[in-house]
Design a protein around this motif. Sequence first.
Motif, PDB file in Angstrom:
ATOM      1  N   ALA A   1       5.830  -7.456  -6.692  1.00 55.04           N
ATOM      2  CA  ALA A   1       4.903  -7.301  -6.109  1.00 55.04           C
ATOM      3  C   ALA A   1       3.868  -5.894  -6.818  1.00 55.04           C
ATOM      4  CB  ALA A   1       5.462  -6.863  -4.654  1.00 55.04           C
ATOM      5  N   THR A   2       2.341  -5.743  -6.422  1.00 60.55           N
ATOM      6  CA  THR A   2       1.670  -5.100  -6.842  1.00 60.55           C
ATOM      7  C   THR A   2       1.257  -3.180  -5.512  1.00 60.55           C
ATOM      8  OG1 THR A   2       0.295  -6.845  -8.393  1.00 60.55           O
ATOM      9  CG2 THR A   2      -1.030  -4.854  -7.676  1.00 60.55           C
ATOM     10  N   SER A   3       1.679  -2.567  -7.051  1.00 54.70           N
ATOM     11  CA  SER A   3       0.732  -1.410  -5.642  1.00 54.70           C
ATOM     12  C   SER A   3      -0.640  -0.856  -5.741  1.00 54.70           C
ATOM     13  CB  SER A   3       1.547   0.059  -6.578  1.00 54.70           C
ATOM     14  OG  SER A   3       3.753  -0.418  -6.415  1.00 54.70           O
ATOM     15  N   VAL A   4      -0.530  -0.804  -4.115  1.00 57.46           N
ATOM     16  CA  VAL A   4      -2.018  -0.367  -3.935  1.00 57.46           C
ATOM     17  C   VAL A   4      -2.044   0.374  -3.206  1.00 57.46           C
ATOM     18  CG1 VAL A   4      -4.149  -1.425  -2.664  1.00 57.46           C
ATOM     19  CG2 VAL A   4      -3.051  -2.732  -3.634  1.00 57.46           C
ATOM     20  N   PHE A   5      -3.053   1.803  -3.875  1.00 56.65           N
ATOM     21  CA  PHE A   5      -2.370   3.294  -3.781  1.00 56.65           C
ATOM     22  C   PHE A   5      -4.097   3.387  -2.933  1.00 56.65           C
ATOM     23  CE2 PHE A   5      -0.627   3.461  -8.134  1.00 56.65           C
ATOM     24  CZ  PHE A   5       0.873   3.505  -7.551  1.00 56.65           C
ATOM     25  N   VAL A   6      -3.931   4.342  -1.800  1.00 53.35           N
ATOM     26  CA  VAL A   6      -4.569   5.245  -1.237  1.00 53.35           C
ATOM     27  C   VAL A   6      -3.863   6.802  -2.106  1.00 53.35           C
ATOM     28  CG1 VAL A   6      -5.094   3.572   0.238  1.00 53.35           C
ATOM     29  CG2 VAL A   6      -3.325   5.134   0.587  1.00 53.35           C
ATOM     30  N   ASP A   7      -5.065   7.960  -1.248  1.00 53.46           N
ATOM     31  CA  ASP A   7      -4.757   8.506  -1.351  1.00 53.46           C
ATOM     32  C   ASP A   7      -4.191   9.274  -1.125  1.00 53.46           C
ATOM     33  OD1 ASP A   7      -5.158  10.863  -3.290  1.00 53.46           O
ATOM     34  OD2 ASP A   7      -7.653  11.331  -2.912  1.00 53.46           O
ATOM     35  N   ILE A   8      -3.790  10.756  -0.639  1.00 58.05           N
ATOM     36  CA  ILE A   8      -3.398  11.400  -0.560  1.00 58.05           C
ATOM     37  C   ILE A   8      -4.184  12.598   0.816  1.00 58.05           C
ATOM     38  CG2 ILE A   8      -1.661  11.682  -1.428  1.00 58.05           C
ATOM     39  CD1 ILE A   8      -1.877  14.460  -2.196  1.00 58.05           C
ATOM     40  N   ASP A   9      -3.343  13.074   1.622  1.00 53.77           N
ATOM     41  CA  ASP A   9      -4.330  13.698   2.707  1.00 53.77           C
ATOM     42  C   ASP A   9      -3.823  15.149   2.025  1.00 53.77           C
ATOM     43  OD1 ASP A   9      -3.413  16.373   5.147  1.00 53.77           O
ATOM     44  OD2 ASP A   9      -4.960  14.261   6.548  1.00 53.77           O
ATOM     45  N   PRO A  10      -4.778  15.858   2.008  1.00 60.60           N
ATOM     46  CA  PRO A  10      -5.451  17.479   1.444  1.00 60.60           C
ATOM     47  C   PRO A  10      -4.312  18.386   1.746  1.00 60.60           C
ATOM     48  CG  PRO A  10      -7.388  16.699   2.315  1.00 60.60           C
ATOM     49  CD  PRO A  10      -6.639  15.591   1.968  1.00 60.60           C
ATOM     50  N   LEU A  11      -4.179  17.747   2.929  1.00 62.15           N
ATOM     51  CA  LEU A  11      -3.295  19.283   4.407  1.00 62.15           C
ATOM     52  C   LEU A  11      -1.651  18.835   3.926  1.00 62.15           C
ATOM     53  CD1 LEU A  11      -5.219  20.255   7.584  1.00 62.15           C
ATOM     54  CD2 LEU A  11      -4.881  21.330   5.023  1.00 62.15           C
ATOM     55  N   THR A  12      -1.628  17.747   3.914  1.00 64.66           N
ATOM     56  CA  THR A  12       0.043  17.554   4.372  1.00 64.66           C
ATOM     57  C   THR A  12       0.449  16.687   2.802  1.00 64.66           C
ATOM     58  OG1 THR A  12      -0.738  14.945   4.324  1.00 64.66           O
ATOM     59  CG2 THR A  12      -0.343  17.262   6.303  1.00 64.66           C
ATOM     60  N   TYR A  13      -0.247  16.642   2.195  1.00 68.26           N
ATOM     61  CA  TYR A  13       0.195  15.560   0.790  1.00 68.26           C
ATOM     62  C   TYR A  13       0.319  14.369   0.995  1.00 68.26           C
ATOM     63  CZ  TYR A  13      -0.109  20.319  -0.705  1.00 68.26           C
ATOM     64  OH  TYR A  13      -1.009  21.991  -1.028  1.00 68.26           O
ATOM     65  N   THR A  14       0.825  13.989   1.765  1.00 72.66           N
ATOM     66  CA  THR A  14       1.183  12.565   2.586  1.00 72.66           C
ATOM     67  C   THR A  14      -0.012  11.359   2.475  1.00 72.66           C
ATOM     68  OG1 THR A  14       1.257  12.869   4.991  1.00 72.66           O
ATOM     69  CG2 THR A  14       3.022  13.396   3.844  1.00 72.66           C
ATOM     70  N   ILE A  15       0.157  10.290   2.897  1.00 72.82           N
ATOM     71  CA  ILE A  15      -0.885   8.982   2.565  1.00 72.82           C
ATOM     72  C   ILE A  15      -1.828   9.252   3.819  1.00 72.82           C
ATOM     73  CG2 ILE A  15       0.455   7.408   4.157  1.00 72.82           C
ATOM     74  CD1 ILE A  15      -0.423   5.180   2.645  1.00 72.82           C
TER      75      ILE A  15
ATOM     76  N   ILE B   1       1.009  -1.166  -0.024  1.00 73.78           N
ATOM     77  CA  ILE B   1      -0.041   0.227  -0.392  1.00 73.78           C
ATOM     78  C   ILE B   1       0.820   0.993   0.336  1.00 73.78           C
ATOM     79  CG2 ILE B   1      -1.402   1.444   1.146  1.00 73.78           C
ATOM     80  CD1 ILE B   1      -2.341  -1.261   2.327  1.00 73.78           C
ATOM     81  N   THR B   2       0.805   1.923  -0.814  1.00 72.65           N
ATOM     82  CA  THR B   2       1.084   3.429  -0.931  1.00 72.65           C
ATOM     83  C   THR B   2       0.373   4.336  -1.834  1.00 72.65           C
ATOM     84  OG1 THR B   2       3.329   4.279  -1.487  1.00 72.65           O
ATOM     85  CG2 THR B   2       2.434   2.839  -3.363  1.00 72.65           C
ATOM     86  N   ILE B   3       0.835   5.893  -2.037  1.00 72.39           N
ATOM     87  CA  ILE B   3       0.161   6.895  -2.649  1.00 72.39           C
ATOM     88  C   ILE B   3       0.649   6.852  -4.191  1.00 72.39           C
ATOM     89  CG2 ILE B   3      -0.123   7.142  -0.393  1.00 72.39           C
ATOM     90  CD1 ILE B   3       1.893   9.931  -1.195  1.00 72.39           C
ATOM     91  N   PRO B   4      -0.215   7.673  -4.644  1.00 72.40           N
ATOM     92  CA  PRO B   4      -0.163   7.616  -6.346  1.00 72.40           C
ATOM     93  C   PRO B   4       0.842   8.957  -6.709  1.00 72.40           C
ATOM     94  CG  PRO B   4      -2.326   8.082  -6.310  1.00 72.40           C
ATOM     95  CD  PRO B   4      -2.003   7.498  -4.839  1.00 72.40           C
ATOM     96  N   MET B   5       0.648  10.105  -5.330  1.00 72.70           N
ATOM     97  CA  MET B   5       1.326  11.636  -5.548  1.00 72.70           C
ATOM     98  C   MET B   5       2.695  11.625  -5.314  1.00 72.70           C
ATOM     99  SD  MET B   5       0.069  13.973  -6.779  1.00 72.70           S
ATOM    100  CE  MET B   5       1.964  15.539  -6.873  1.00 72.70           C
TER     101      MET B   5
END
Length: 365
Positions: free
Chosen positions: A97-111, A79-83
Amino acid sequence: MIPFVDLRSQYRSIKDEIDTAVLKVLDSTQFILGNEVAALELEFANYCQASFGVALNTGTSALHLALLAAGIGAGDEVITIPMTFIATTAAICYTGATSVFVDIDPLTYTIDVTQIEAAITPKTRAILPVHLYGQPADMDPILDIARRHQLIVIEDAAQAHGAEYKGRRVGSIGDIGCFSFYPGKNLGAYGEGGMAVTNNPEYDRKMRMLRDWGQERRYHHVLKGYNYRMDGIQGAILRVKMQYIEAWTEARIACAANYDRLLAESGLVLPIAQPHNRHVYHVYALRSPNRDALQQSLQAQEIQTGIHYPIPVHLQPSYADLGYKLGDFPHSELVASQELSLPLYPELTIESQTQVAKAVLSAIS
């Protein structure tokens, strides 16, 4: 011209020390690994509050070997981020292995830590947070989730040398931390370079073998390994630069604070450092709905800028096979369409910062 990064000025400020260090390696003929690299491993690991450091040829190699050392392979999910820069996902792909994305926090830009558990499946083996732009991800919830689900945590700290989360240096908080020494990084080589740090002696042992053809000792190949060794010259250069990293980091933080002050009334979305974080500002990433026009205006005034990054990984043609589409990660997509990085480096003068800020304000008015 105000450059986006001024590597020449930094070199000139430490030229005598760098030249002496390089000549010392040339005289020793320890061109691959060697004493300078071994000393750098100890010094950088100590700086990161970690027990071990494994010097490598790139930050991408650090991510790759960290995943392999942790047992990640074909059929697994991470699990990681696309940004992020594409290397984060590429390293996962290298292992099978396969990347599974989740979105970023809109304030910090981290996961966005609130989205991680919903992405966990029986195939999930690791979480790979990215300390994007020098801002640490929210590590405590990540570690809590990892413990409860028996997952590995590998930190992509390629942009976050010296960053801190609640008083702890990034890279040593999870199981393995991965750094890049690409020339433009906060601690940059004069070529390629990377480092993986860990407190786990078994991970350290495996990564050391994997970087050098899987050898336990010369010509005894225990693992299927790689040629990911660091050059002796880069080790020597980075050791010189290690003496200045704290001063340079404080200069970056001061520069960002000055931009914050100068652009406070701009109406632009400025970077936010979480109060429990030491944000080390690899880039000063602001956001504008008219990003491209703003960039063009600054370029016309001889001010270089950057975009980090214009296309999230899930929309890159090379990773279309992951099956994601436009709209799947709206916060990442919004940041990608609006982010603009202003010039920021330790040698940037207050006068130049003021000139940049005035140009920004003029362009948006």
